[in-house]
Motif scaffolding. Structure first.
Motif, PDB file in Angstrom:
ATOM      1  N   TYR A 136       0.828  -1.206   0.000  1.00  0.00           N
ATOM      2  CA  TYR A 136       0.000   0.000   0.000  1.00  0.00           C
ATOM      3  C   TYR A 136       0.861   1.253   0.000  1.00  0.00           C
ATOM      4  N   THR A 137       1.956   1.218   0.745  1.00  0.00           N
ATOM      5  CA  THR A 137       2.851   2.376   0.799  1.00  0.00           C
ATOM      6  C   THR A 137       3.524   2.594  -0.556  1.00  0.00           C
ATOM      7  N   GLY A 138       4.003   1.523  -1.157  1.00  0.00           N
ATOM      8  CA  GLY A 138       4.626   1.631  -2.479  1.00  0.00           C
ATOM      9  C   GLY A 138       3.655   2.130  -3.526  1.00  0.00           C
ATOM     10  N   PHE A 139       2.437   1.617  -3.487  1.00  0.00           N
ATOM     11  CA  PHE A 139       1.435   2.045  -4.458  1.00  0.00           C
ATOM     12  C   PHE A 139       1.086   3.515  -4.246  1.00  0.00           C
ATOM     13  N   ALA A 140       0.926   3.923  -2.975  1.00  0.00           N
ATOM     14  CA  ALA A 140       0.633   5.335  -2.684  1.00  0.00           C
ATOM     15  C   ALA A 140       1.766   6.223  -3.190  1.00  0.00           C
ATOM     16  N   ALA A 141       3.007   5.779  -3.043  1.00  0.00           N
ATOM     17  CA  ALA A 141       4.142   6.560  -3.542  1.00  0.00           C
ATOM     18  C   ALA A 141       4.071   6.701  -5.063  1.00  0.00           C
ATOM     19  N   LEU A 142       3.657   5.648  -5.752  1.00  0.00           N
ATOM     20  CA  LEU A 142       3.500   5.729  -7.209  1.00  0.00           C
ATOM     21  C   LEU A 142       2.392   6.704  -7.594  1.00  0.00           C
ATOM     22  N   VAL A 143       1.288   6.692  -6.858  1.00  0.00           N
ATOM     23  CA  VAL A 143       0.181   7.611  -7.148  1.00  0.00           C
ATOM     24  C   VAL A 143       0.615   9.056  -6.918  1.00  0.00           C
ATOM     25  N   VAL A 144       1.343   9.282  -5.820  1.00  0.00           N
ATOM     26  CA  VAL A 144       1.855  10.634  -5.556  1.00  0.00           C
ATOM     27  C   VAL A 144       2.826  11.033  -6.663  1.00  0.00           C
ATOM     28  N   GLY A 145       3.687  10.107  -7.083  1.00  0.00           N
ATOM     29  CA  GLY A 145       4.603  10.400  -8.185  1.00  0.00           C
ATOM     30  C   GLY A 145       3.860  10.716  -9.475  1.00  0.00           C
ATOM     31  N   ALA A 146       2.790   9.976  -9.738  1.00  0.00           N
ATOM     32  CA  ALA A 146       1.999  10.213 -10.945  1.00  0.00           C
ATOM     33  C   ALA A 146       1.351  11.595 -10.920  1.00  0.00           C
ATOM     34  N   TRP A 147       1.071  12.096  -9.717  1.00  0.00           N
ATOM     35  CA  TRP A 147       0.509  13.439  -9.584  1.00  0.00           C
ATOM     36  C   TRP A 147       1.485  14.448 -10.196  1.00  0.00           C
TER      37      TRP A 147
END
Length: 136
Positions: free
Chosen positions: A114-125
């Motif tokens: 979940y943390t890794g995925f959230a980091a990817l979503v923030v990066g995609a922002w």
């Protein structure tokens, strides 16, 4: 509302389907945003869509860090209890949706995922910047 076991079971199945829909939204939007950013799809820059996606993803990761279950899981299990189901008695819908959603893994693996995925979503922002607060 009085607890009607049949109604509670139906609501629990509906909540499980909603839960799956949210999982598909959260997991599926990231690759679409990245692909759409590269291909020039304007809809992937919609601020409301992206803000909702980010909020859900960060909420999920925070819940994992806090050792909390998703509220949808808690509510579904409470409804199953009201329905007299001592766990998953495996209706057809429940059987397949539960197998997609609930994995028997150590908690730390969920926290990491979940943390890794959230980091990817923030990066995609930042990689695919949303447009202003209004839809284009």
């Amino acid at each position: 509302m009085h607890s009607n076991p049949a109604w509670a079971a139906l609501l629990a199945d509906a909540l499980l389907a909603l839960h799956l829909s949210l999982v598909v939204f959260v997991m599926g939007l990231l690759p679409l945003v990245l692909l759409g950013g590269a291909r020039g799809w304007r809809w992937v820059r919609h601020f409301g869509l992206r803000a909702t996606h980010m909020a859900l993803t960060v909420f999920i990761a925070a819940q994992a860090w806090l050792g909390q279950l998703c509220p949808l899981t808690v509510w579904e299990q409470e409804l199953r209890h009201l329905a007299g189901q001592g766990g998953y008695t495996e209706s057809f819908i429940e059987h397949w949706l539960a197998r997609l959603l609930y994995w028997d893994l150590p908690w730390w693996m969920f926290v990491a995922a979940y943390t890794g995925f959230a980091a990817l979503v923030v990066g995609a922002w930042w990689w695919v910047r949303p447009s202003g607060r209004r839809a284009d």
